[in-house]
Write a protein that holds these residues in place. Sequence first.
Motif, PDB file in Angstrom:
ATOM      1  N   SER A 168       2.249   9.282  -6.034  1.00  0.00           N
ATOM      2  CA  SER A 168       2.837  10.590  -5.762  1.00  0.00           C
ATOM      3  C   SER A 168       3.886  10.948  -6.821  1.00  0.00           C
ATOM      4  CB  SER A 168       3.467  10.594  -4.374  1.00  0.00           C
ATOM      5  OG  SER A 168       4.095  11.805  -4.124  1.00  0.00           O
TER       6      SER A 168
ATOM      7  N   HIS B 116       0.839  -1.207   0.000  1.00  0.00           N
ATOM      8  CA  HIS B 116       0.000   0.000   0.000  1.00  0.00           C
ATOM      9  C   HIS B 116       0.872   1.255   0.000  1.00  0.00           C
ATOM     10  CE1 HIS B 116      -3.412   2.582   0.776  1.00  0.00           C
ATOM     11  NE2 HIS B 116      -2.766   3.092   1.820  1.00  0.00           N
ATOM     12  N   THR B 117       1.897   1.273   0.838  1.00  0.00           N
ATOM     13  CA  THR B 117       2.813   2.415   0.878  1.00  0.00           C
ATOM     14  C   THR B 117       3.501   2.587  -0.469  1.00  0.00           C
ATOM     15  OG1 THR B 117       3.180   2.139   3.250  1.00  0.00           O
ATOM     16  CG2 THR B 117       4.847   3.390   2.027  1.00  0.00           C
TER      17      THR B 117
ATOM     18  N   GLU C 276       2.385   1.744  -3.418  1.00  0.00           N
ATOM     19  CA  GLU C 276       1.409   2.291  -4.373  1.00  0.00           C
ATOM     20  C   GLU C 276       1.217   3.787  -4.151  1.00  0.00           C
ATOM     21  OE1 GLU C 276       0.219   0.882  -7.079  1.00  0.00           O
ATOM     22  OE2 GLU C 276       1.422  -0.869  -6.535  1.00  0.00           O
ATOM     23  N   GLN C 277       1.195   4.220  -2.911  1.00  0.00           N
ATOM     24  CA  GLN C 277       1.068   5.647  -2.613  1.00  0.00           C
ATOM     25  C   GLN C 277       2.273   6.416  -3.139  1.00  0.00           C
ATOM     26  OE1 GLN C 277       0.460   5.399   1.666  1.00  0.00           O
ATOM     27  NE2 GLN C 277      -1.648   6.112   1.399  1.00  0.00           N
TER      28      GLN C 277
END
Length: 143
Positions: free
Chosen positions: A136, A128-129, A131-132
């Motif tokens: 960004s 998840h991190t 993908e963030q």
Amino acid sequence: MSVFPHPWKALRELDTVAVSWRDDLPPPVHAVTNGRNIIWMAKNLLQVERRCALQHELIHIEHGHTCRQNSRIEAQVRQITAERLIPARLLFRAWKAALSVEEWAESLWVTPAVLADRLDHLSPDEQHTAEQLKASARERGAD
């Protein structure tokens, strides 16, 4: 105190394990262990390769692997090696600053192969991190 995990310190704490420097290990073998008290390591390795190989062999010792392991066990040891050498807090901090995989690995003080093993086994939270961070970067116009 080092911000990076330190396998050489771990080795010092195992007063029954020695490293023997060798010039006769067949490429691409960096190191091997008897699983008990000795690690044979190639003399010609770069420091980052020594660090990664040592961590790998220490995990074999930790798990009592006393002979050649099958590919499934080797894959598990590579995964554990990568997770120990690259904690998530360092992985993502370095990702933001790196311009290439090689630079990313170098900033983490690991080989690109160890970084690849770490990326192949991200936890769901780490995915998840990641993908963030990718989203960004796309917003900023980077890849």
